[in-house]
Motif scaffolding. Structure first.
Motif, mmCIF file in Angstrom:
data_model
loop_
_atom_site.group_PDB
_atom_site.id
_atom_site.type_symbol
_atom_site.label_atom_id
_atom_site.label_comp_id
_atom_site.label_asym_id
_atom_site.label_seq_id
_atom_site.Cartn_x
_atom_site.Cartn_y
_atom_site.Cartn_z
ATOM 1 N N ARG A 186 38.561 -42.843 25.075
ATOM 2 C CA ARG A 186 37.262 -42.163 25.013
ATOM 3 C C ARG A 186 37.103 -41.415 23.696
ATOM 4 O O ARG A 186 36.051 -41.502 23.050
ATOM 5 N N ASP A 187 38.128 -40.688 23.297
ATOM 6 C CA ASP A 187 38.064 -39.960 22.026
ATOM 7 C C ASP A 187 37.949 -40.914 20.839
ATOM 8 O O ASP A 187 37.104 -40.737 19.954
ATOM 9 N N HIS A 188 38.810 -41.932 20.815
ATOM 10 C CA HIS A 188 38.831 -42.843 19.677
ATOM 11 C C HIS A 188 37.548 -43.656 19.578
ATOM 12 O O HIS A 188 37.021 -43.876 18.469
ATOM 13 N N SER A 189 37.032 -44.128 20.706
ATOM 14 C CA SER A 189 35.834 -44.960 20.664
ATOM 15 C C SER A 189 34.615 -44.147 20.245
ATOM 16 O O SER A 189 33.741 -44.652 19.528
ATOM 17 N N ARG A 190 34.549 -42.897 20.651
ATOM 18 C CA ARG A 190 33.417 -42.061 20.229
ATOM 19 C C ARG A 190 33.470 -41.796 18.732
ATOM 20 O O ARG A 190 32.439 -41.801 18.049
ATOM 21 N N SER A 191 34.677 -41.551 18.223
ATOM 22 C CA SER A 191 34.813 -41.351 16.785
ATOM 23 C C SER A 191 34.413 -42.605 16.019
ATOM 24 O O SER A 191 33.699 -42.544 15.003
ATOM 25 N N TRP A 246 31.271 -43.560 30.649
ATOM 26 C CA TRP A 246 31.633 -42.902 29.391
ATOM 27 C C TRP A 246 31.025 -43.645 28.197
ATOM 28 O O TRP A 246 30.525 -43.012 27.254
ATOM 29 N N ASP A 247 31.066 -44.975 28.229
ATOM 30 C CA ASP A 247 30.491 -45.753 27.124
ATOM 31 C C ASP A 247 28.990 -45.518 27.012
ATOM 32 O O ASP A 247 28.457 -45.328 25.906
ATOM 33 N N ALA A 248 28.304 -45.535 28.148
ATOM 34 C CA ALA A 248 26.859 -45.310 28.128
ATOM 35 C C ALA A 248 26.545 -43.900 27.650
ATOM 36 O O ALA A 248 25.598 -43.693 26.866
ATOM 37 N N GLY A 249 27.335 -42.925 28.086
ATOM 38 C CA GLY A 249 27.112 -41.550 27.645
ATOM 39 C C GLY A 249 27.315 -41.384 26.153
ATOM 40 O O GLY A 249 26.578 -40.638 25.491
ATOM 41 N N ALA A 250 28.307 -42.087 25.599
ATOM 42 C CA ALA A 250 28.553 -42.003 24.160
ATOM 43 C C ALA A 250 27.393 -42.596 23.376
ATOM 44 O O ALA A 250 26.942 -42.022 22.375
ATOM 45 N N ARG A 251 26.883 -43.728 23.798
ATOM 46 C CA ARG A 251 25.773 -44.362 23.080
ATOM 47 C C ARG A 251 24.493 -43.533 23.199
ATOM 48 O O ARG A 251 23.696 -43.460 22.256
ATOM 49 N N ARG A 252 24.316 -42.896 24.341
ATOM 50 C CA ARG A 252 23.145 -42.029 24.488
ATOM 51 C C ARG A 252 23.287 -40.785 23.617
ATOM 52 O O ARG A 252 22.335 -40.332 22.978
#
Length: 509
Positions: A186-191, A246-252
């Motif tokens: 989660r941390d790495h993909s958001r970065s 988590w992926d959807a939240g990051a893109r939003r």
């Protein structure tokens, strides 16, 4: 991840070393078969010899029986009836990975209590390190990470299962490790998402983030959880949903116009490979011993090898699936009365733990009547404090939608709620120690609640002082409660009267 990197590793390592000492000290005690070790220690040894579980037929002169008969515990050895072969196929109700891990200890240290308990103690100790590190990552606090590790180190049920050759400690380890990989992912993909969003032109859906090695690791680990016990599937499904959210939240959060369709088109295909196909392959690989041997239950080797390689693969898979349907039928119909069975609603309250071992002795502890016991029970201060913390997580998530509270609640619910179906629909025989995969999430809830009590680093000193006193008092009481129960968790020989005092509820007896 702010803070000192050295301390971020040193603190959790020291806490894990403390937990390892508790788990390895006197690991060979009791020198007897404890509860379901009678099945798993034997199955593990057979796996190391034959690649599959096999029952041994013969008398006490049989070499396997000789190694496993000790201290008068003759019930660990099972014979074929009727004796068709020696050794003969053995029907087992759980996948083989956990027993393979037990077998490693038996090969290293012999067919002894220490040998068959070694792997559980090792992975139980490593789980303390993993929890401390994942709690540090979730809270951005080394102090809170060490608190989480310390609470797991002095958690009674975790200690008992780490010192017993049952499968559940391995299930807990792989579930926790898989969850930790997803938190790191989660941390790495958001970065990575932010970097690609800011430095290139992207569509409304956003960029593809690649294969994501931490997510691949999570898939392998969660597949391993299923290869220990089928209940790992509850967590696999729950964590797939969590990862998508988590992926959807990051893109939003990054400002993409179509975050949800972006998640479905960019993240879902990779997710299905990492946490769908990869766990399935991991589970299948754990059965390699059964596939390459002619000795397993329901193997039908002669039929499979009768018509060439393609038929071999097809018929082997058909026999393997037939075996699984037999196991499913067994689990669905398992409603045998047992003195230590309990219902899921009672598990968080510690109302009916399992007595793994009890032996009364005379004149060996300074008084006439003595007791040596292993009671599979959690540390009550931690469990009841955990209930309060979980309620706090519900309030926190409803009010703020904080992802950490949601992840902790999901992890706890995934290990608890599915059992209600089996209790209601099939009246299945169940035990309190099925809760062990939930324990790390309960402790994470306590840790997050402790962070809220302590307040932010820039809070007024009086707030921080009061919070420190409250959190410190809880940690002290947890250690004291564990210390009080330790003799009946670790098979110390104590006066019978002292054993009785530690039975906090009459339902514990």
């Amino acid at each position: 991840m702010p803070g000192n990197v050295l301390l971020g590793w040193l603190g959790p390592l020291l806490v894990a070393a403390f937990g390892a000492f508790l788990r390895f000290d006197r690991l060979g005690v009791p020198k007897a078969v404890v509860f379901d070790e009678t099945f798993y220690a034997k199955d593990a040894y057979a796996l190391s010899l034959y690649g599959v579980e096999r029952a041994t037929f013969g008398d006490s002169s049989d070499p396997i029986a000789d190694r496993m008969l000790m201290s008068g515990n003759t019930d660990i050895w099972i014979s074929c009836s009727p004796p068709e072969a020696d050794p003969c196929p053995l029907y087992v109700a759980h996948p083989p990975l956990g027993k393979w891990l037990i077998a490693v200890g038996e090969q290293l240290f012999g067919m002894t209590p220490f040998g068959w308990r070694f792997a559980g103690a090792l992975l139980g100790s490593l789980s303390i390190l993993i929890l401390a590190r994942v709690a540090r990552r979730m809270t951005r606090s080394t102090l809170l990470g060490c608190l989480a590790g310390l609470l797991l180190a002095v958690e009674g049920l975790h200690l008992v299962l780490s010192r017993t050759a049952l499968l559940d400690i391995f299930l807990m380890f792989f579930v926790l490790a898989g969850f930790a990989c997803l938190v790191v992912d989660r941390d790495h993909s958001r970065s990575r998402l932010v970097d690609r969003y800011e430095n290139s032109s992207v569509t409304d859906h956003g960029p593809w983030l690649g294969l994501r090695p931490w997510r691949l690791g999570a898939g392998v680990l969660l597949g391993a959880a299923c290869a220990v016990k089928w209940s790992g599937i509850f967590y696999l499904v729950a964590f797939i949903v969590m990862a998508l959210l988590w992926d959807a939240g990051a893109r939003r959060a990054v400002g993409l116009r179509r975050p949800y369709s972006g998640t479905l088109s960019k993240d879902l295909p990779t997710l299905l490979g990492a946490m769908g196909l990869l766990p399935a392959l991991t589970y299948l690989a754990s059965w390699s011993g059964w596939f390459v041997s002619s000795l397993g239950w329901g193997r039908n080797w002669a039929q499979a090898t009768s018509q060439g390689p393609f038929f071999f693969v097809f018929d082997s898979l058909r026999s393997w699936l037939a075996y699984h349907f037999q196991v499913l039928s067994y689990h669905s119909a398992l409603s045998t009365t047992h003195p230590y069975k309990s219902e899921p609603w009672s598990w968080p309250l510690l109302l009916r733990p399992v007595a793994f071992f009890y032996e009364g002795t005379d004149d060996v502890c300074g008084v006439k009547t003595c007791a040596q016991a292993v009671l599979g029970v959690g540390t009550p201060i931690i469990w009841y404090g955990g209930l309060a913390a979980l309620l706090a997580m519900i309030v926190w998530y409803v009010s703020t939608r904080d992802w950490r509270a949601g992840a902790v609640l999901l992890g706890y619910v995934a290990g608890w709620v599915p059992w209600f179906y089996w209790a209601i629909a099939d009246h299945r025989t169940m035990y309190n120690f099925y809760t062990i995969p939930m324990v790390p999430f309960m402790i994470l809830a306590i840790t997050l609640a402790a962070g809220l009590i302590l307040g932010p680093a820039d809070a007024v000193p009086s707030r921080r002082l009061l919070g420190s006193v409250v959190v410190g008092a809880f940690a002290f009481l947890s250690i004291a409660n564990f210390w009080w129960l330790y003799p009946v968790l670790s098979a110390e020989v104590i006066p019978h009267e002292e054993w009785w005092r530690r039975m906090l509820f009459r339902s514990w007896v």
